[in-house]
Design a protein around this motif. Structure first.
Motif, PDB file in Angstrom:
ATOM      1  N   UNK A  69       0.793  -1.238   0.000  1.00  0.00           N
ATOM      2  CA  UNK A  69       0.000   0.000   0.000  1.00  0.00           C
ATOM      3  C   UNK A  69       0.825   1.287   0.000  1.00  0.00           C
ATOM      4  N   UNK A  70       2.089   1.190   0.377  1.00  0.00           N
ATOM      5  CA  UNK A  70       2.885   2.415   0.519  1.00  0.00           C
ATOM      6  C   UNK A  70       4.348   2.092   0.279  1.00  0.00           C
ATOM      7  N   UNK A  71       4.938   2.719  -0.733  1.00  0.00           N
ATOM      8  CA  UNK A  71       6.299   2.300  -1.105  1.00  0.00           C
ATOM      9  C   UNK A  71       7.378   3.300  -0.674  1.00  0.00           C
ATOM     10  N   UNK A  72       6.991   4.325   0.074  1.00  0.00           N
ATOM     11  CA  UNK A  72       7.982   5.348   0.438  1.00  0.00           C
ATOM     12  C   UNK A  72       9.024   4.845   1.439  1.00  0.00           C
ATOM     13  N   UNK A  73       8.592   3.912   2.287  1.00  0.00           N
ATOM     14  CA  UNK A  73       9.544   3.329   3.245  1.00  0.00           C
ATOM     15  C   UNK A  73       9.741   1.860   2.909  1.00  0.00           C
ATOM     16  N   UNK A  74      10.998   1.439   2.815  1.00  0.00           N
ATOM     17  CA  UNK A  74      11.242  -0.008   2.746  1.00  0.00           C
ATOM     18  C   UNK A  74      11.032  -0.584   4.142  1.00  0.00           C
ATOM     19  N   UNK A  75      10.504  -1.784   4.220  1.00  0.00           N
ATOM     20  CA  UNK A  75      10.344  -2.404   5.543  1.00  0.00           C
ATOM     21  C   UNK A  75      11.285  -3.607   5.683  1.00  0.00           C
ATOM     22  N   UNK A  76      11.648  -3.909   6.904  1.00  0.00           N
ATOM     23  CA  UNK A  76      12.384  -5.133   7.247  1.00  0.00           C
ATOM     24  C   UNK A  76      11.835  -5.583   8.593  1.00  0.00           C
ATOM     25  N   UNK A  77      11.953  -6.881   8.874  1.00  0.00           N
ATOM     26  CA  UNK A  77      11.353  -7.420  10.108  1.00  0.00           C
ATOM     27  C   UNK A  77      12.420  -8.027  11.004  1.00  0.00           C
ATOM     28  N   UNK A  78      12.328  -7.724  12.295  1.00  0.00           N
ATOM     29  CA  UNK A  78      13.153  -8.399  13.299  1.00  0.00           C
ATOM     30  C   UNK A  78      12.216  -9.115  14.257  1.00  0.00           C
ATOM     31  N   UNK A  79      12.388 -10.430  14.365  1.00  0.00           N
ATOM     32  CA  UNK A  79      11.607 -11.181  15.351  1.00  0.00           C
ATOM     33  C   UNK A  79      12.528 -11.429  16.534  1.00  0.00           C
ATOM     34  N   UNK A  80      12.223 -10.797  17.654  1.00  0.00           N
ATOM     35  CA  UNK A  80      13.201 -10.772  18.761  1.00  0.00           C
ATOM     36  C   UNK A  80      13.360 -12.127  19.451  1.00  0.00           C
ATOM     37  N   UNK A  81      12.281 -12.890  19.559  1.00  0.00           N
ATOM     38  CA  UNK A  81      12.373 -14.273  20.058  1.00  0.00           C
ATOM     39  C   UNK A  81      12.832 -14.402  21.496  1.00  0.00           C
ATOM     40  N   UNK A  82      13.523 -15.505  21.761  1.00  0.00           N
ATOM     41  CA  UNK A  82      13.779 -15.886  23.154  1.00  0.00           C
ATOM     42  C   UNK A  82      14.818 -15.043  23.876  1.00  0.00           C
ATOM     43  N   UNK A  83      15.521 -14.152  23.153  1.00  0.00           N
ATOM     44  CA  UNK A  83      16.438 -13.264  23.898  1.00  0.00           C
ATOM     45  C   UNK A  83      15.646 -12.405  24.885  1.00  0.00           C
ATOM     46  N   UNK A  84      14.352 -12.224  24.617  1.00  0.00           N
ATOM     47  CA  UNK A  84      13.526 -11.425  25.537  1.00  0.00           C
ATOM     48  C   UNK A  84      13.423 -12.065  26.916  1.00  0.00           C
ATOM     49  N   UNK A  85      13.656 -13.367  26.967  1.00  0.00           N
ATOM     50  CA  UNK A  85      13.545 -14.050  28.263  1.00  0.00           C
ATOM     51  C   UNK A  85      14.891 -14.133  28.976  1.00  0.00           C
ATOM     52  N   UNK A  86      15.946 -13.695  28.292  1.00  0.00           N
ATOM     53  CA  UNK A  86      17.270 -14.052  28.799  1.00  0.00           C
ATOM     54  C   UNK A  86      18.201 -12.878  29.061  1.00  0.00           C
ATOM     55  N   UNK A  87      17.673 -11.655  29.083  1.00  0.00           N
ATOM     56  CA  UNK A  87      18.541 -10.515  29.420  1.00  0.00           C
ATOM     57  C   UNK A  87      18.861 -10.544  30.915  1.00  0.00           C
ATOM     58  N   UNK A  88      19.803  -9.725  31.332  1.00  0.00           N
ATOM     59  CA  UNK A  88      20.118  -9.666  32.771  1.00  0.00           C
ATOM     60  C   UNK A  88      18.891  -9.207  33.540  1.00  0.00           C
ATOM     61  N   UNK A  89      18.617  -9.799  34.705  1.00  0.00           N
ATOM     62  CA  UNK A  89      17.496  -9.300  35.510  1.00  0.00           C
ATOM     63  C   UNK A  89      17.743  -7.855  35.949  1.00  0.00           C
ATOM     64  N   UNK A  90      16.775  -6.996  35.734  1.00  0.00           N
ATOM     65  CA  UNK A  90      16.923  -5.588  36.136  1.00  0.00           C
ATOM     66  C   UNK A  90      16.841  -5.470  37.659  1.00  0.00           C
ATOM     67  N   UNK A  91      17.217  -4.301  38.154  1.00  0.00           N
ATOM     68  CA  UNK A  91      17.133  -4.066  39.603  1.00  0.00           C
ATOM     69  C   UNK A  91      15.694  -4.251  40.081  1.00  0.00           C
ATOM     70  N   UNK A  92      14.738  -3.769  39.281  1.00  0.00           N
ATOM     71  CA  UNK A  92      13.325  -3.904  39.667  1.00  0.00           C
ATOM     72  C   UNK A  92      12.965  -5.380  39.834  1.00  0.00           C
ATOM     73  N   UNK A  93      13.335  -6.202  38.839  1.00  0.00           N
ATOM     74  CA  UNK A  93      12.974  -7.627  38.910  1.00  0.00           C
ATOM     75  C   UNK A  93      13.691  -8.344  40.054  1.00  0.00           C
ATOM     76  N   UNK A  94      14.940  -7.982  40.304  1.00  0.00           N
ATOM     77  CA  UNK A  94      15.660  -8.645  41.408  1.00  0.00           C
ATOM     78  C   UNK A  94      14.992  -8.322  42.747  1.00  0.00           C
ATOM     79  N   UNK A  95      14.621  -7.036  42.902  1.00  0.00           N
ATOM     80  CA  UNK A  95      14.007  -6.627  44.171  1.00  0.00           C
ATOM     81  C   UNK A  95      12.633  -7.285  44.321  1.00  0.00           C
ATOM     82  N   UNK A  96      11.862  -7.308  43.215  1.00  0.00           N
ATOM     83  CA  UNK A  96      10.529  -7.927  43.262  1.00  0.00           C
ATOM     84  C   UNK A  96      10.658  -9.418  43.578  1.00  0.00           C
TER      85      UNK A  96
END
Ligand code: F6P
Length: 361
Positions: A268-295
């Motif tokens: 429908x619109x050709x002014x911007x090229x698109x590309x896709x990133x599927x983030x996947x399981x890295x979302x589950x595996x980052x370092x726990x933030x201070x908030x999550x550690x405290x919780x």
């Protein structure tokens, strides 16, 4: 007060950052009372399979090791779903496993699915349970936050920031597909924190024309790039699920919406090229933030306090700065908590002009 001497702890469902901090907190809090803590391997499998799989946990496992600081589950986890008709038979094996180890109660660290299934096993087998909510989806009912959500948002925001840089270099509209199962908490929270231009979530209908209008207005303003965040649970514009992939018990699983959007936008619109990133399981595996550690630490400590007071069959939850409890039956009855259109983050996204779909007034 109770005469608890030995408890089990298990992590169930998809893993996330902060699980090891929960385990460490339970072990340390229980040590105060001289209780033994049995770490059950691989979710409920460690109690239902033969031979049983577990290890005795002491403060030594966590005091001088990096474990409380790491994502993943030290004990292993299980994310395979169990059909209703099999649950009675598994409950029996679960009860036998608990009896064989002589556990007085179990602490279950899980999301909405695990609270449902494992509390059912415990109920059927007469086992005392305290639940601790964890999930990157943040859809466990009756708690404002589950352990792991904040850390997963951090990973998504870092991905948005990275995509923004390359989108700008190449004048593209880059699409980021994030997890969240059937809810949009993770997508919306991250999109707002990452200043995305578009955010699509399963709870709010959208149109391709609506996204195109947003991209056109960006172009007209003189900007040549955009970032679009889409939750994996979003369906096509006409409501079909994109993926045909199924899990071990035959349920369709989410995914693929990013590619669908890319094709639909290009048509429908050709002014911007698109590309896709599927983030996947890295979302589950980052370092726990201070908030999550405290919780995680607060939840674990409260779970032990509850067991000490003889209060079981409840889930701990956070409301503001208070840890509260809800009966497991109430948690299960609520099912899954989706993103409310009244959420402060949905409102903020709309206020700053992010395209988030067609919200009915
Ligand atoms: O519930 C957590 C979660 O990461 C969801 O966001 C996602 O849909 C699902 O688990 C993925 O599960 P699996 O690890 O089985 O692919």
């Amino acid at each position: 007060m109770t005469d608890i001497k030995k408890i089990g702890i298990l992590t169930s469902g998809g893993d996330c950052a902060g699980l090891n901090a929960v385990i460490a907190s339970v072990v340390r809090s229980a040590a105060k009372y001289g209780w033994e803590v049995y770490g059950i391997h691989n979710g409920t499998d460690g109690l239902t399979e033969s031979p049983l799989s577990y290890e005795i946990l002491t403060e030594r496992n966590f005091a001088d090791t990096p474990w409380p600081r790491l994502a993943g589950s030290y004990l292993g986890s299980l994310n395979k779903g169990v059909k209703m008709e099999s649950q009675l038979a598994v409950s029996e094996r679960f009860g036998k496993g608990v009896a064989e180890l002589g556990l007085d109660a179990v602490v279950v660290v899980g999301g909405d699915g695990s609270m449902n299934i494992v509390s059912n096993y415990c109920h059927n087998a007469g086992v005392k349970m305290v639940g601790i909510p964890k999930t990157i989806d943040n859809d466990t009912p009756l708690t404002q936050y589950s352990v792991g959500f904040n850390s997963a948002c951090q990973v998504c925001v870092e991905a948005i920031d990275a995509l923004w840089k390359t989108a700008r270099s190449h004048q593209r509209a880059l699409i980021l597909e994030v997890m969240g199962r059937d809810t949009g908490h993770l997508a919306m929270h991250s999109a707002v924190a990452g200043f995305a231009d578009v955010c699509l979530v399963p709870e709010i209908p959208y149109s391709i024309d609506g996204i195109v209008a947003k991209l056109k207005s960006i172009k007209e303003s003189g900007r040549n790039h955009a970032v679009i965040v889409v939750s994996e649970g979003v369906h096509t514009e006409t409501g079909e699920m994109v993926s045909n992939t199924k899990n071990l018990i035959g349920e369709k699983i989410n995914g693929g919406i990013g590619e669908y959007l890319s094709a639909a936008l290009n048509a429908k619109y050709s002014e911007f090229q698109t590309r896709v990133t599927k983030l996947g399981h890295v979302q589950r595996a980052g370092d726990p933030t201070a908030f999550d550690r405290a919780l995680a630490t607060a939840f674990g400590a409260r779970a032990v306090e509850l067991l000490k007071a003889g209060k079981t069959d409840v889930m701990v939850a956070i409301e503001g700065d208070q840890i509260v409890t809800y009966p497991l039956d109430d948690v299960v009855a609520c099912g899954t908590t989706g993103l409310s259109p009244d959420s402060v983050y949905v409102k903020a996204a709309a206020e700053i002009g992010m395209y988030i779909g067609e919200i009915k007034e």
